[in-house]
Design a protein around this motif. Structure first.
Motif, PDB file in Angstrom:
ATOM      1  N   VAL A 172       0.841  -1.186   0.000  1.00  0.00           N
ATOM      2  CA  VAL A 172       0.000   0.000   0.000  1.00  0.00           C
ATOM      3  C   VAL A 172       0.881   1.243   0.000  1.00  0.00           C
ATOM      4  O   VAL A 172       1.883   1.320   0.719  1.00  0.00           O
ATOM      5  CB  VAL A 172      -0.912   0.001   1.246  1.00  0.00           C
ATOM      6  N   GLU A 215       0.795   6.931   3.237  1.00  0.00           N
ATOM      7  CA  GLU A 215       0.016   8.162   3.264  1.00  0.00           C
ATOM      8  C   GLU A 215       0.949   9.358   3.422  1.00  0.00           C
ATOM      9  O   GLU A 215       1.887   9.330   4.233  1.00  0.00           O
ATOM     10  CB  GLU A 215      -0.982   8.125   4.418  1.00  0.00           C
ATOM     11  N   ARG A 245      -9.748  -6.888  -0.175  1.00  0.00           N
ATOM     12  CA  ARG A 245      -9.261  -5.975   0.853  1.00  0.00           C
ATOM     13  C   ARG A 245      -7.924  -5.371   0.437  1.00  0.00           C
ATOM     14  O   ARG A 245      -7.690  -4.170   0.597  1.00  0.00           O
ATOM     15  CB  ARG A 245      -9.130  -6.712   2.183  1.00  0.00           C
ATOM     16  N   ALA A 272      -8.644  -2.795  -2.243  1.00  0.00           N
ATOM     17  CA  ALA A 272      -9.259  -1.596  -1.662  1.00  0.00           C
ATOM     18  C   ALA A 272      -8.215  -0.745  -0.958  1.00  0.00           C
ATOM     19  O   ALA A 272      -8.201   0.482  -1.075  1.00  0.00           O
ATOM     20  CB  ALA A 272     -10.369  -1.990  -0.695  1.00  0.00           C
ATOM     21  N   GLU A 273      -7.318  -1.410  -0.223  1.00  0.00           N
ATOM     22  CA  GLU A 273      -6.267  -0.672   0.475  1.00  0.00           C
ATOM     23  C   GLU A 273      -5.327  -0.010  -0.526  1.00  0.00           C
ATOM     24  O   GLU A 273      -4.864   1.117  -0.320  1.00  0.00           O
ATOM     25  CB  GLU A 273      -5.487  -1.621   1.382  1.00  0.00           C
ATOM     26  N   ARG A 281      -8.036   2.665  -2.896  1.00  0.00           N
ATOM     27  CA  ARG A 281      -9.073   3.535  -2.371  1.00  0.00           C
ATOM     28  C   ARG A 281      -8.747   4.172  -1.034  1.00  0.00           C
ATOM     29  O   ARG A 281      -8.932   5.384  -0.865  1.00  0.00           O
ATOM     30  CB  ARG A 281     -10.385   2.750  -2.218  1.00  0.00           C
ATOM     31  N   LEU A 282      -8.315   3.354  -0.085  1.00  0.00           N
ATOM     32  CA  LEU A 282      -8.238   3.852   1.290  1.00  0.00           C
ATOM     33  C   LEU A 282      -7.353   5.085   1.456  1.00  0.00           C
ATOM     34  O   LEU A 282      -7.753   6.026   2.154  1.00  0.00           O
ATOM     35  CB  LEU A 282      -7.778   2.728   2.227  1.00  0.00           C
ATOM     36  N   ASP A 305      -9.366   7.927   0.221  1.00  0.00           N
ATOM     37  CA  ASP A 305     -10.537   8.154   1.079  1.00  0.00           C
ATOM     38  C   ASP A 305     -10.160   8.933   2.330  1.00  0.00           C
ATOM     39  O   ASP A 305     -10.909   9.797   2.788  1.00  0.00           O
ATOM     40  CB  ASP A 305     -11.175   6.821   1.471  1.00  0.00           C
ATOM     41  N   ARG A 306      -8.998   8.599   2.890  1.00  0.00           N
ATOM     42  CA  ARG A 306      -8.584   9.291   4.116  1.00  0.00           C
ATOM     43  C   ARG A 306      -8.310  10.770   3.844  1.00  0.00           C
ATOM     44  O   ARG A 306      -8.608  11.633   4.671  1.00  0.00           O
ATOM     45  CB  ARG A 306      -7.348   8.607   4.696  1.00  0.00           C
ATOM     46  N   ARG A 309     -16.751   9.894  -4.523  1.00  0.00           N
ATOM     47  CA  ARG A 309     -15.343   9.527  -4.351  1.00  0.00           C
ATOM     48  C   ARG A 309     -14.878   8.528  -5.397  1.00  0.00           C
ATOM     49  O   ARG A 309     -13.700   8.518  -5.770  1.00  0.00           O
ATOM     50  CB  ARG A 309     -15.110   8.977  -2.941  1.00  0.00           C
TER      51      ARG A 309
END
Length: 210
Positions: free
Chosen positions: A80, A83, A140, A143-144, A147-148, A151-152, A168
């Motif tokens: 992933v 961030e 999962r 998605a991680e 998207r995640l 999204d955050r 989104r």
């Protein structure tokens, strides 16, 4: 004294090593076939032959070829993207999109296509698949991956104040879509400068829509 509760670590430590080895051999074979020949190469016969494992053994690990394929894809899902820390909304989106672009460029072509196209027939959210751990795990991971992190950022106060309520999924398509299209079309990869332009165009369009 009463019996101590069984933990996941205890259960894992007691797992039959032969079962662990046979599963690893099946996944090694399926992953190698997937990388070399794509999804069509990952057949039950090809995997069992390459792994030197009986079909009955394969079906003790995986209910179907679809689940085996999902497990093989799961091995190829890149880590992933981290961030972004600090910076304004634009800087965060540019940083994340640049990291995503690098991961997409490095990922196998089949994986990129599968992720972007919703994993194709048989790997979606069909109710018959809801209890299959390999399929849940793959969704999962994806998605991680895609998207995640976005999204955050979109859930943060700066994004809500600047962009307001928005779709989104559409925002993700507008940001990541050009990166994936470039990869699938085998065009030269988009670098940091292109990622900045994509983000600027997105923010400009969203701000104008407010």
């Amino acid at each position: 004294m009463g019996e101590q509760p069984t933990t996941a670590a205890d259960a894992g430590s007691r797992e039959d090593p032969r079962k662990v080895r046979s599963r690893a051999r099946l996944l090694d074979a399926a992953t190698a076939l997937l990388v070399k020949g794509g999804t069509e190469a990952v057949t039950i016969d090809a995997v069992t032959r390459a792994a030197k494992v009986a079909r009955a053994t394969l079906y003790r690990h995986f209910d179907s070829g679809t689940e085996l394929l999902a497990a093989a894809f799961g091995r190829l899902v890149p880590p992933v993207a981290a961030e972004p820390e600090g910076g304004d909304l634009r800087e965060q989106l540019v940083s994340l999109l640049t990291a995503q672009a690098k991961l997409i460029e490095e990922a196998p072509m089949q994986l990129t296509a599968m992720c972007w196209l919703g994993m194709g027939p048989g790997l979606g959210d069909h109710p018959d698949h809801s209890d299959r751990p390999e399929l849940r795990s793959l969704r999962r991971h994806i998605a991680e991956q895609y998207r995640l992190p976005f999204d955050r950022i979109f859930a943060g106060t700066p994004a809500r104040e600047l962009l307001g309520d928005m779709d989104r999924e559409l925002a993700l398509a507008q940001l990541v879509g050009p990166i994936v299209f470039t990869r699938l079309a085998t065009l030269p990869p988009l670098g940091p400068d292109a990622c900045e332009r994509i983000v600027d165009d997105f923010l400009r369009a969203r701000s104008a829509a407010q």
